[in-house]
Design a protein around this motif. Structure first.
Motif, PDB file in Angstrom:
ATOM      1  N   GLU A  23     147.513 122.935 -11.808  1.00  0.00           N
ATOM      2  CA  GLU A  23     148.214 123.879 -10.941  1.00  0.00           C
ATOM      3  C   GLU A  23     149.566 123.314 -10.504  1.00  0.00           C
ATOM      4  O   GLU A  23     150.584 124.017 -10.524  1.00  0.00           O
ATOM      5  N   ALA A  24     149.604 122.048 -10.127  1.00  0.00           N
ATOM      6  CA  ALA A  24     150.866 121.417  -9.721  1.00  0.00           C
ATOM      7  C   ALA A  24     151.860 121.398 -10.877  1.00  0.00           C
ATOM      8  O   ALA A  24     153.064 121.588 -10.667  1.00  0.00           O
ATOM      9  N   GLN A  25     151.375 121.184 -12.098  1.00  0.00           N
ATOM     10  CA  GLN A  25     152.277 121.193 -13.256  1.00  0.00           C
ATOM     11  C   GLN A  25     152.861 122.580 -13.486  1.00  0.00           C
ATOM     12  O   GLN A  25     154.063 122.717 -13.725  1.00  0.00           O
ATOM     13  N   VAL A  26     152.035 123.606 -13.411  1.00  0.00           N
ATOM     14  CA  VAL A  26     152.542 124.970 -13.612  1.00  0.00           C
ATOM     15  C   VAL A  26     153.607 125.300 -12.572  1.00  0.00           C
ATOM     16  O   VAL A  26     154.685 125.815 -12.910  1.00  0.00           O
ATOM     17  N   LEU A  27     153.332 125.000 -11.315  1.00  0.00           N
ATOM     18  CA  LEU A  27     154.306 125.295 -10.259  1.00  0.00           C
ATOM     19  C   LEU A  27     155.593 124.507 -10.457  1.00  0.00           C
ATOM     20  O   LEU A  27     156.691 125.044 -10.251  1.00  0.00           O
ATOM     21  N   GLN A  28     155.494 123.247 -10.894  1.00  0.00           N
ATOM     22  CA  GLN A  28     156.692 122.445 -11.132  1.00  0.00           C
ATOM     23  C   GLN A  28     157.477 122.991 -12.320  1.00  0.00           C
ATOM     24  O   GLN A  28     158.706 123.046 -12.289  1.00  0.00           O
ATOM     25  N   VAL A  29     156.781 123.406 -13.364  1.00  0.00           N
ATOM     26  CA  VAL A  29     157.458 124.026 -14.513  1.00  0.00           C
ATOM     27  C   VAL A  29     158.258 125.236 -14.049  1.00  0.00           C
ATOM     28  O   VAL A  29     159.434 125.400 -14.411  1.00  0.00           O
ATOM     29  N   LEU A  30     157.646 126.083 -13.243  1.00  0.00           N
ATOM     30  CA  LEU A  30     158.332 127.292 -12.781  1.00  0.00           C
ATOM     31  C   LEU A  30     159.518 126.955 -11.878  1.00  0.00           C
ATOM     32  O   LEU A  30     160.577 127.592 -11.972  1.00  0.00           O
ATOM     33  N   ARG A  31     159.378 125.938 -11.040  1.00  0.00           N
ATOM     34  CA  ARG A  31     160.520 125.504 -10.207  1.00  0.00           C
ATOM     35  C   ARG A  31     161.638 124.945 -11.091  1.00  0.00           C
ATOM     36  O   ARG A  31     162.823 125.192 -10.839  1.00  0.00           O
ATOM     37  N   ASN A  32     161.273 124.185 -12.120  1.00  0.00           N
ATOM     38  CA  ASN A  32     162.281 123.636 -13.036  1.00  0.00           C
ATOM     39  C   ASN A  32     163.022 124.757 -13.758  1.00  0.00           C
ATOM     40  O   ASN A  32     164.258 124.723 -13.869  1.00  0.00           O
ATOM     41  N   LEU A  33     162.275 125.743 -14.257  1.00  0.00           N
ATOM     42  CA  LEU A  33     162.921 126.886 -14.915  1.00  0.00           C
ATOM     43  C   LEU A  33     163.844 127.607 -13.946  1.00  0.00           C
ATOM     44  O   LEU A  33     164.975 127.961 -14.306  1.00  0.00           O
ATOM     45  N   GLN A  34     163.390 127.810 -12.731  1.00  0.00           N
ATOM     46  CA  GLN A  34     164.203 128.501 -11.732  1.00  0.00           C
ATOM     47  C   GLN A  34     165.511 127.746 -11.481  1.00  0.00           C
ATOM     48  O   GLN A  34     166.577 128.364 -11.368  1.00  0.00           O
TER      49      GLN A  34
END
Length: 126
Positions: free
Chosen positions: A48-59
């Motif tokens: 879950e932390a990886q998915v959220l970090q991926v989305l923050r990185n994309l943003q």
């Protein structure tokens, strides 16, 4: 047509010979992001932390291009465990609203640095 590299210090630096994103005309092609935390360069702990970090990185990269997540038209999601597909859907809804981008989700054997998820995207600036 010329193209322009886009980068953000709010997302991890590229770990190979590629750009975080490239703009060609009004289209921005975002390289795949894994759940690396930009400050430490370490992979976030847990799926879950990886998915959220991926989305923050994309943003962060999207915003560096002058766009917003609402302008993403296509996502490709790579998962090492397709059993976590439903959780990805749930977490995506904290970043995206309808109309949602077109999307493909693929199961893969492995990802860089032992990541469990990677996402790339195509953004159209208006």
């Amino acid at each position: 047509m010329t193209h322009q590299a886009i980068s953000s210090t709010q997302a991890p630096a590229a770990i190979g010979p590629y750009s975080q994103a490239v703009r060609a005309g009004d289209t921005v092609y975002l390289s795949g992001q894994i759940g690396l935390e930009p400050e430490s360069g370490q992979l976030a702990l847990g799926f879950e932390a990886q998915v959220l970090q991926v989305l923050r990185n994309l943003q962060a990269v999207v915003e560096a291009s002058g766009g917003s997540l609402a302008q993403i038209v296509k996502l490709n999601i790579y998962l090492t465990d397709l059993g976590k597909f439903a959780l990805v859907n749930e977490l995506m809804q904290t970043f995206f609203t309808a109309p949602f981008p077109a999307r493909a989700t693929l199961g893969v054997a492995s990802l860089p640095r032992g990541a469990e998820v990677e996402i790339d995207a195509v953004l159209v600036l208006e």
